[in-house]
Structures are given as C-alpha cells and as structure tokens.
Design an enzyme around this catalytic site. Structure first.
Site, PDB file in Angstrom:
ATOM      1  N   PHE A   1      15.791  19.392  -1.315  1.00  0.00           N
ATOM      2  CA  PHE A   1      14.139  18.633  -1.682  1.00  0.00           C
ATOM      3  C   PHE A   1      14.111  17.505  -0.861  1.00  0.00           C
ATOM      4  O   PHE A   1      12.934  17.187  -0.438  1.00  0.00           O
ATOM      5  CB  PHE A   1      14.153  18.786  -3.066  1.00  0.00           C
ATOM      6  N   TYR A  34       0.913  -1.237  -0.087  1.00  0.00           N
ATOM      7  CA  TYR A  34       0.005  -0.167   0.103  1.00  0.00           C
ATOM      8  C   TYR A  34       0.804   1.283  -0.076  1.00  0.00           C
ATOM      9  O   TYR A  34       0.843   2.248  -0.696  1.00  0.00           O
ATOM     10  CB  TYR A  34      -0.822   0.055   1.269  1.00  0.00           C
ATOM     11  N   ARG A  44     -10.885   5.435   9.312  1.00  0.00           N
ATOM     12  CA  ARG A  44      -9.765   5.148   8.225  1.00  0.00           C
ATOM     13  C   ARG A  44      -9.067   4.079   9.002  1.00  0.00           C
ATOM     14  O   ARG A  44      -8.706   4.226  10.232  1.00  0.00           O
ATOM     15  CB  ARG A  44      -9.008   6.195   7.746  1.00  0.00           C
TER      16      ARG A  44
END
Length: 460
Positions: free
Chosen positions: A329, A212, A269
């Site tokens: 980043f 997932y 969830r």
C-alpha cells in the site's frame, strides 16, 4: 475488533463496481467519480497507466475468483458499509484496489478515513460555497462525524455524493473501534483548519510550500501511519514517528504539484512556491513561454531537488514496515513518484503537456515493489537517471548532487537490514502483488471503455 470483516483478497473491486447498487441513506444522488485526494493522486495515476498497458497478464481464473470473493465480502458486511465501498470505488477508482487489499479491520478503517477526507476535500474544492460559509464548515467538519443526520446537499462538485450521503459514512465511522475514530477525527480536524488557512493565502515561501503540503498530504501520511499502528499490524514506532510519515505525504504531493504545472496554471491554480519561480520569471505562467525554457527548467530542477530531500525518510519509513499488505500500500505510490520525478527532471514537456511514466513501466513497478530490496533497486535506478541529466550549468546542481549522494548512502546503509525484512515475505503475498496489478489492469480497462461510451461511470 470489528465484526463482519470481509475477505482478505484484492479481487473484490471490479465485482463491487459491477454488482452493488445501494440506495444512499442521505439526501441527493450519486455523481461521477473524480480524482483522488491530493496526497494519493499519484498512486491513482500510476495505477491508471498500468491499467492501460497491454503487456499486463490476467490469470485465466481471474473472473471466477473475482465474483466468488466479492460475494463473500458482500455477505459479511452491513448495507451501510457496502455503500461506503461503492463510494470508495466511485471516488478513488483504481486506488480502491490497493485499499481493499489491506489486511483485516484496517481495510475498513482506511476506507472510512479516505471517504471522510474526500468529503472534506470536496467542500474545500467547491468554489460555489461562499467563504463565510466554507471556512466554518472546514474548521468544524470533524464535529459532523458525531452528528447522525448531518449532510450537505448544495455542492456542485463531482464527488458530492459523499456529502449528500454523509450520514452513511459517519455511521460507519462511529462503528469503528475507538482507536481508529480518534485518529480519523484528529486528522480531519487538523486538515480542515489547515485548508481554511490556505483558502485566501497563496504559497509564497518554500517553508509555506512544506506547510501547505503538510496540511493536504502530510497529515494523510500521519493518519495512515497511526491507523497502521492502531491495527497492531505495524509497530507503535510507525505511528509515533510523525516526521517520517509527513515526509511520505510531502514526497507524493510535491511530485503531483511539479508534474501538474501546466494543468494547474491553465485552470488558474498556483501551487509552485513564489520563492522558487520568482527567481526565474515575473509570473508563474511565464515559465510556459518558449523563450523562458532555460529559466523554466532551472525552476523545475530546483523543485525536484527539494522533493528528493524526502527520499531518505521514505526509505527509512518503508524499511520499518512488517505487514506485507501495508508495505505494498505504501511502497507502490512512492516508487511511482520517484519514477515520475525522473521523467520530469530537466524535461521541457512539463511546460508543454503531461509527463507520464511509460505504461509498461507502471505495471513493472507495481509488481516489483513488494520488498525493500526491490524498492532500493528502483530508487537507485531512477536516482542514477536523474544524476545523468544534471547539467553543469544548472543553478541547483550542487544541491541536487548532494541529495542524490545522501539517497545513495541511505540506501546502502538500509540494505544491512534486509535479512530481518525478507523473513516476513511469503510466496502468497508476492503472488498477490502480481494479481493486484492484473486486477488494476482489468478494472481500469473496463472503466476506460465505459468512459468512452457513456458519460455516466457510476456502475449499474
């Protein structure tokens, strides 16, 4: 090479927010911003924490430089590309600053990559779309990139503007160089298929947890790495080693899932794998009960230990980067992640509220995570913090100690490459990292104040 690349500074974010008001080409109007894609949420939250810290320093010339560089950016971009950056600022908020600090044409490619995945994720999140319609949309979403007029106006999600005006985003996608288009289309396809697969399937085993997280975050890491290499700012090896890139995404996503236990369970969830929590409770939500605290902490520590196994890959990945803007980043979200896991480890607050790293700490992490030596210091510090919290009776103790030892060993070995890495740093880039922290502080302080005074945060 793309034409019309905007300036190379991180100052443009706040001025974009204030000065650009671009009418969308597609159908429908814009809506308020929401949080990041799953794999990038941690950097967003860390930047928000840094923004609220009153200890951050703003240079005296900040506002003059911001306005000047923004004007330069606007003049060099098409209207549709400016619109894309407006959407980027609306949907990613503070993390847009890090994207806009990337060098050259890579900045535009990552901006479009983010918006495409944001649109895909908005479809996946929208519970008003029936499954018989949503599944084909997710599976076929990558094909919409080559359909000039495709848009979706039925979404009720906060970020629906990226679907309403998808023609603008897809136009700028088609304006990218072929090597960027190939990467974005491929990742969009694979992610859409994965999302469709998990629509009606809960995360059961630890293997399924990895799967997932791969679909929603690991693929983001792989795609970004391939964009870095395609830009030639990084070696081909960065984009080819998908195992390391996948680990970068999994480490961030697992940290999000672990930290957000209470919020997710309260909203119905479930992302903690059943294989883990079923060892300690009959239902996932039972872990929040006071009488279950010891079991809850054991489950928490087990999942944090699993997330930490990605850190050696993170160290290897970051040590290969050569471009400073790419390094910043990538490094900032990763150091935010290990700081967050250190705060969460064996912490009952995970089951009672929201665990956040301290505001001043977030600023410090942002300004310091500009080279591998500093990253090693940060990782070592938080690894030691976790080590000091490991209980003699914790069921995962042996595994936790083992992975912490591997992290320590990996960090020690990696430090031998410091000379080659530090030769690529310059005082200009190090200063830019500090200014990026100041930018985030200024921008988010402004948006936070706006949020308190109005429900519309779309910029005027």
């Amino acid at each position: 090479m793309l034409t019309g690349a905007c300036c190379k500074c991180p100052f443009s974010l706040s001025a974009f927010k204030r000065s650009l008001s671009v009418a969308p080409r597609g159908c429908g109007s814009a809506s308020p911003p929401r949080s990041l894609l799953p794999g990038w949420r941690l950097g967003e939250r860390g930047l928000q924490e840094a923004a609220r810290a009153r200890s951050a320093v703003r240079p005296a010339s900040f506002y003059r430089h911001s306005a000047f560089f923004c004007l330069s950016c606007q003049e060099s971009m098409s209207e549709s590309l400016r619109t894309c950056y407006v959407y980027l600022n609306q949907t990613s908020r503070s993390f847009a600053a890090v994207i806009q600090a990337l060098d050259g044409e890579l900045r535009h490619a990552v901006c479009i990559f983010y918006l495409v995945l944001r649109a895909l994720d908005t479809v996946e999140d929208d519970m008003t779309i029936p499954l018989d319609k949503k599944v084909p949309m997710l599976n076929d979403f990558h094909t919409f990139l080559y359909q000039d007029e495709w848009c979706f106006t039925e979404s009720q999600e906060k970020d629906r503007q990226v679907l309403n005006d998808f023609p603008t985003i897809s136009l700028e996608f088609r304006n990218l160089a072929q090597e960027y288009r190939d990467v974005i289309s491929d990742i969009c396809h694979r992610m859409g298929v994965g999302m469709a697969d998990f629509l009606e399937k809960k995360v059961g085993s630890m293997k399924e947890w990895d799967q997932y997280c791969h679909y929603v975050a690991g693929l983001v890491g792989i795609g970004l790495s391939q964009l870095f290499s395609a830009s030639q700012l990084e070696d081909a090896e960065v984009g080819q080693d998908t195992k390391l890139a996948n680990s970068m995404g999994l480490f961030l996503q697992k940290t999000n899932i672990i930290r957000d236990y209470l919020e997710d369970t309260q909203e119905g969830r479930a992302f903690w794998p059943k294989e883990a929590w079923s060892q300690f409770a009959g239902r996932l939500e039972d872990l929040a009960q006071p009488e279950k605290l010891e079991s809850a902490l054991s489950c928490l520590n087990l999942l944090i230990t699993d997330a930490l196994r990605h850190v050696p890959d993170v160290i290897t990945y970051l040590s290969r980067l050569r471009n400073q803007s790419v390094f910043n980043f990538c490094a900032i979200p990763q150091v935010m992640a290990i700081a967050t896991l250190s705060s969460c480890y064996n912490n009952p607050m995970v089951f009672k509220g929201v665990v956040k790293i301290r505001k001043g700490q977030a600023v410090t992490l942002m300004m310091e995570a500009t080279n591998m030596r500093a990253v090693h210091t940060i990782i070592s510090h938080h690894s030691e913090e976790i080590l000091q919290k490991v209980s003699l009776t914790d069921p995962s103790r042996d595994k936790t100690l083992h992975i912490l030892a591997l992290i320590r060993e990996k960090s020690t070995l990696s430090q031998s490459s410091f000379p080659s890495r530090t030769h690529h740093l310059s005082p200009m880039y190090l200063s830019a990292a500090m200014l990026l922290a100041a930018l985030s502080w200024q921008y988010l302080s402004t948006t936070a104040a706006q949020a308190q005074g109005t429900s519309d945060m779309q910029g005027k």
